[in-house]
Design an enzyme around this catalytic site. Sequence first.
Site: not given
Length: 426
Positions: A226, A398-400
């Site tokens: 994401p 990276d939104h994680r």
Amino acid sequence: MAEIIRMPEVLAGTAEAAVQTWNVGMGDVLAQGAKLAEIETEKAVVEYIAETSGTVGRLLVAEGQNVAVGEPIVVLVAEGEGDAEIDAALAAAGVTVSPAPGAAATASPTAPEVPVPAPVSVVAPVRRFVSPLVRRLAQESDVDLGSLTGSGPHGRIVRRDLEKYLELRAAELSRSAQEAAMPSPAAPLDPVVSASGDNVGYVDVPLDRMRKAIANRLTLSKSTVPHFYLTADCRVDELLALRARVNETAVRRVSVNDFVLKAAAAALVEVPEANSIWNTDSIRRFDRVDIAVAVAVDGGLTTPVLRDVARTPLSEVSASVADLAERARAGKLRQHELEGGSFAVSNLGMYGTASFSAILNPPQAGILAVGAAQKRPVVDAEDVLSVATVMTVTLSADHRVLDGAVAAQWLAAFQRRIENPLSILI
């Protein structure tokens, strides 16, 4: 006891690789830290450095042979050991392989002589030396090796010779297609017509291993990671002035990108949450800043990693980047130089690109896309309009791993250092 050496995962996500060149032969004594082989992946040729010592007892794969990561490629033996110990070690590991044909090219006086097929393609009456890997790629691309001129040692045909030939062939096919589409008064032709009614000429360029790997890896990244993006405009007039003063006395000229790397590293130290990667069931946070640098090479892109950038002087960063880029283009990177890193920098400013967004290279959680430094109108804090040199940068995250607030803190820390460049040197 005989020790089995297996094909390493020289790049994250690599499923297979080929031994391009063995640097040892049967009976050679291998020291820890010595170069064992050159391994070719889809994206680069890297040196495989021995992590142990011993005597080469058996080479299990031939040059140019594709091997899955983790498969045995060579067996080392101790003094006094021989085929019996090798066979026992392979059997204990559940391996049923035979010595690769021609693998004992430099056999010791006590080793049994093995016929060695000459790595050549013969086009009478000229003997043409070519690596097995290039021969296979030429066959896949329907190329007659007799049409190639080798630029390697002793006229050896190497991969760049084949790729150059394919580029020229593609250009020639394109010209031929365009000429064929033009009607001749003496012999009218029925041109191929597109849906729009235009005459169309085209050529399909075969994918090489590097382009396939880039396509697969970036498609996987873009579809499974994401991404989100943050952009900042950095005023770089002071940085350019400082760089000019540094280069007046520096033994080696430093680039704007060298300052960018140091500023990125300092920002990762200030915001340690950003110095992290996705680790499937955890987030791994590092206490050292290692940054990958995107380097354009023939037919693709590779990303060697600079180590401990935050604690490395600017001049050493500059020298390391130049060395890695030069060896990347020559296909001489070592395995460890392509591994690791939590962050990457991709700079297209030298091509005049104003701004762009880069795709993450997992498991790295951030990549900074750097545009060109350009003169632009700006309004300062006193609402005064003036002209300044501005560089636009875009962070892909990276939104994680990174939330928006953390990414914003990192970008602000980076911008402060770029706009106050003396802080980079302290």
